[in-house]
Write a protein that holds these residues in place. Structure first.
Motif, PDB file in Angstrom:
ATOM      1  N   SER A  34       0.668  -1.424  -0.484  1.00  0.00           N
ATOM      2  CA  SER A  34       0.270   0.067   0.369  1.00  0.00           C
ATOM      3  C   SER A  34       0.646   1.082   0.126  1.00  0.00           C
ATOM      4  N   ASP A  41       3.988   8.716  -5.760  1.00  0.00           N
ATOM      5  CA  ASP A  41       3.896  10.470  -6.152  1.00  0.00           C
ATOM      6  C   ASP A  41       4.722  11.109  -5.430  1.00  0.00           C
ATOM      7  N   TRP A 149       1.810   2.103   6.984  1.00  0.00           N
ATOM      8  CA  TRP A 149       1.166   3.690   6.315  1.00  0.00           C
ATOM      9  C   TRP A 149       2.258   4.711   7.316  1.00  0.00           C
ATOM     10  N   GLN A 153       3.140   8.438   5.519  1.00  0.00           N
ATOM     11  CA  GLN A 153       2.778   9.754   6.362  1.00  0.00           C
ATOM     12  C   GLN A 153       4.121  10.344   6.142  1.00  0.00           C
ATOM     13  N   HIS A 159      -1.724  11.564   2.445  1.00  0.00           N
ATOM     14  CA  HIS A 159      -2.537  12.257   2.010  1.00  0.00           C
ATOM     15  C   HIS A 159      -2.985  10.896   0.623  1.00  0.00           C
ATOM     16  N   ILE A 160      -2.476  10.399   0.438  1.00  0.00           N
ATOM     17  CA  ILE A 160      -2.506   9.776  -1.101  1.00  0.00           C
ATOM     18  C   ILE A 160      -3.104   7.887  -0.236  1.00  0.00           C
ATOM     19  N   LYS A 161      -3.734   7.755  -1.447  1.00  0.00           N
ATOM     20  CA  LYS A 161      -5.026   6.681  -0.909  1.00  0.00           C
ATOM     21  C   LYS A 161      -3.951   5.441  -1.078  1.00  0.00           C
ATOM     22  N   PRO A 162      -4.347   4.366  -0.456  1.00  0.00           N
ATOM     23  CA  PRO A 162      -3.363   3.419  -0.246  1.00  0.00           C
ATOM     24  C   PRO A 162      -4.061   2.100  -1.050  1.00  0.00           C
ATOM     25  N   ALA A 163      -3.074   1.987  -1.820  1.00  0.00           N
ATOM     26  CA  ALA A 163      -3.772   0.597  -2.514  1.00  0.00           C
ATOM     27  C   ALA A 163      -3.215  -0.477  -3.316  1.00  0.00           C
ATOM     28  N   ASN A 285     -10.149  -5.877  -2.420  1.00  0.00           N
ATOM     29  CA  ASN A 285     -11.431  -5.638  -1.769  1.00  0.00           C
ATOM     30  C   ASN A 285     -12.522  -6.366  -1.817  1.00  0.00           C
TER      31      ASN A 285
END
Length: 285
Positions: A34, A41, A149, A153, A159-163, A285
Motif C-alpha cells: 500500500s 507520488d 503506512w 506519512q 494524503h495519498i490513497k493506499p492501494a 476489495n
C-alpha cells in the motif's frame, strides 16, 4: 525521531533509487504494498526496487510501481548470499526502508551502504543498529497495515490513497472462470494457517460451510498452501459426512499465487484464519 527529522534528511539527498526490504511473509508483503503509491507520488522519477523472497516474487513481479525485484532465498548458499550483498552494494541506493526488521534484513540494509536507512520500532535481533532513523509509532501495538503506512506519512505523502495493487494475468482469470459455474454462489475457505495459535478448529469451518449451503446454496472452494492439504482433506471428510454427494472444489496446494488471487476475486465470500489469503482478499476489495 520525528517525521520532520526524516523529511529534513530526505531533503539533504537526491533520492534517485529506493530499496524496500520486505522479503516475507505473504500477508505482510501484501499489506506493505500500500505504500507504493505514496513513494511514487513523493519520488516520481526514482527507481523502486523490492527485496522479496523467491517463493513470493510471482505475487508482485508485474506490479506497475516496482521497477526491480531483488530475489532472496533463505536456503541460499554462502556464495548466493555474497552475490546478493554485492548486488545491493552495487545498486547504490539513496534511500532504504527495512520493513522486516530482522538480523538478515539488517545485514541487507547495511550492505546497501545507503546514506539514509529507515526502520520500524518492531525491529528485532539488533536490526535497528543498521538504520539511521526509526519511525515513531510503529511498535507491535500498531496494526501492520497502519505501521507500514507510517512510511507514507513520514515522507509527506500520507494524503495519498493506499492501494495494494494485485495484477491478475488474463490466463489465470480464464483458468478460474472455468472452475466456477454461472449463477452459483461460492464460499472460499482457508482452514489452515502457519501458526497453530491462529487456526480455528476445522470442524467449525465445516459447520459454517454446511449451513452456508443449506441456507444459501454456497458451494465451498478450499484454498491454501501445500502444508495445509491435510487440514483441507479433513474438512472434506467432515463436509461430506453431513452433505454426501455435494461437490467440494479443493484447490489446496494446487494454485499459484496469481491463481489464488483470481479464485478469491471470483468468490463471493472468504472464511479464513489470520493468514495470507485474508490480506490478499482485502487487497482485492
Amino acid at each position: 525521531m520525528s517525521f520532520e527529522a526524516l523529511e529534513n534528511r530526505i531533503s539533504s539527498i537526491n533520492v534517485r533509487k529506493i530499496c524496500i526490504i520486505k522479503p516475507s511473509a505473504f500477508g505482510d508483503v501484501v499489506q506493505s504494498l500500500s505504500i507504493l503509491p505514496a513513494l511514487r507520488d513523493r519520488f516520481p522519477k526514482a527507481k523502486i526496487s523490492w527485496v522479496i523472497n523467491t517463493g513470493l516474487s510471482s505475487l508482485i513481479d508485474d506490479h506497475p510501481m516496482i521497477d526491480e525485484l531483488i530475489h532472496f532465498n533463505r536456503k541460499d548458499t554462502f556464495a548466493g548470499r555474497r552475490n546478493l550483498f554485492r548486488k545491493l552494494r552495487a545498486s547504490k541506493f539513496d534511500l532504504v526502508f527495512d520493513l522486516q526488521g530482522l538480523l538478515r534484513t539488517a545485514i541487507m540494509s547495511y550492505a546497501t551502504a545507503a546514506p539514509l536507512r529507515v526502520g520500524l520500532q518492531t525491529a528485532r535481533e539488533g536490526a535497528h543498529l543498521a538504520c539511521h532513523l526509526i519511525l515513531p509509532d510503529t511498535g507491535k501495538e500498531v496494526s501492520a497495515h497502519r505501521r507500514y503506512w507510517r512510511v507514507a506519512q513520514a515522507i509527506g505523502a500520507g494524503h495519498i490513497k493506499p492501494a495494494s495493487t494485485i495484477e491478475i494475468p488474463h490466463q489465470d482469470q480464464l483458468w478460474t472462470k472455468a472452475l466456477f459455474q454461472e449463477n452459483r454462489n461460492y464460499l472460499a475457505i482457508q482452514a489452515g494457517a502457519r501458526w497453530e495459535t491462529k487456526r480455528w478448529p476445522v470442524d467449525k469451518f465445516a459447520v459454517v460451510a454446511v449451513k452456508a449451503y443449506r441456507h444459501f446454496k454456497y458451494l465451498p472452494i478450499l484454498v491454501g498452501s501445500p502444508d495445509e492439504i491435510p487440514v483441507s482433506e479433513q474438512f472434506v471428510k467432515l463436509y461430506e459426512k453431513f452433505l454426501p454427494g455435494q461437490p467440494v472444489i479443493n484447490l489446496t496446494g494446487k494454485t499459484t499465487l496469481k491463481q489464488l488471487s483470481a479464485v478469491l476475486n471470483q468468490s463471493d465470500i472468504l472464511r479464513t484464519n489470520d493468514a495470507g489469503p485474508m490480506h490478499l482478499s482485502a487487497a482485492l476489495n
